[in-house]
Design a protein around this motif. Sequence first.
Motif, PDB file in Angstrom:
ATOM      1  N   TYR A 179       0.248 -14.426  20.086  1.00 58.06           N
ATOM      2  CA  TYR A 179       1.389 -15.092  20.724  1.00 58.06           C
ATOM      3  C   TYR A 179       2.626 -14.915  19.847  1.00 58.06           C
ATOM      4  CZ  TYR A 179      -1.606 -17.203  24.219  1.00 58.06           C
ATOM      5  OH  TYR A 179      -2.470 -17.388  25.288  1.00 58.06           O
ATOM      6  N   PRO A 180       3.810 -14.840  20.455  1.00 58.66           N
ATOM      7  CA  PRO A 180       4.092 -15.194  21.847  1.00 58.66           C
ATOM      8  C   PRO A 180       3.865 -14.090  22.878  1.00 58.66           C
ATOM      9  CG  PRO A 180       6.132 -14.718  20.714  1.00 58.66           C
ATOM     10  CD  PRO A 180       5.054 -14.643  19.664  1.00 58.66           C
ATOM     11  N   ALA A 181       3.484 -12.876  22.448  1.00 59.54           N
ATOM     12  CA  ALA A 181       3.360 -11.758  23.395  1.00 59.54           C
ATOM     13  C   ALA A 181       2.415 -12.078  24.547  1.00 59.54           C
ATOM     14  CB  ALA A 181       2.891 -10.510  22.661  1.00 59.54           C
ATOM     15  N   ALA A 182       1.266 -12.692  24.241  1.00 56.22           N
ATOM     16  CA  ALA A 182       0.292 -12.993  25.285  1.00 56.22           C
ATOM     17  C   ALA A 182       0.857 -13.957  26.323  1.00 56.22           C
ATOM     18  CB  ALA A 182      -0.976 -13.571  24.664  1.00 56.22           C
ATOM     19  N   GLY A 183       1.839 -14.754  25.927  1.00 52.70           N
ATOM     20  CA  GLY A 183       2.453 -15.708  26.842  1.00 52.70           C
ATOM     21  C   GLY A 183       3.294 -15.064  27.926  1.00 52.70           C
TER      22      GLY A 183
END
Length: 232
Positions: A179-183
């Motif tokens: 995260y925050p990419a997965a968000g």
Amino acid sequence: MRRKKHLVVLSGAGISAESGIKTFRDSGGLWEGHDVMEVASPEGWKRNPQLVQNFYNLRRKQARECLPNAAHRILADLEEHFEVNIITQNVDDLHERAGSSQVTHLHGELNKAQSSLDPSLVYTLDHWEIKEGDQCAKGSQLRPHIVWFGEQVPKMEIAMQLTQKADFFVVIGTSLQVYPAAGLLDFVPKRTKIYLVDPAKPHMNFGSQMEFIQKTATEGMKDLEKMLKSLI
């Protein structure tokens, strides 16, 4: 002329791994034998800047010796049929070298350096080493242009805006644990189909909105290319 559909891609380490670039998550939190916090945190940089510098110099040299694979090339070729935006967690330039023209690097870029005093001062490298004494315009030591653990992700806002405009959203080569990419998945419009290419099916439920392709990046992208072209 009918506008091209907007294809947004979130890519991670799995796509680069097939080109020979090693990932730290495959080895219990070690990256080329180092605890990641030693080489990927501001604290590690303060403790031993030379270790960090040497580590990324070697990563940079290794990445330059690797070549884009079929998955990278397919994504580049899809620009003929779609407006393609790639949001990548990877710091290598394999997407660009494959021919992709719109790439947003969330976690920085190996081929760039930044001021250790002012992160807005960024320089493109024409060599693979950053040496002690290499300085920015303000006189501070240059460091790798990498977003380390504990640092802000400056391009996250851009990534969210791109995701919100997606007609199709592809996730490839990422465990969706960072995260925050997965968000970004939370910003995919409800009407937008999500395609997840990964050998391991993650534990998440997006219902019929998400379609899984349980294959490696190179094999999965061959299947996905046919599926996407059939939807044009």
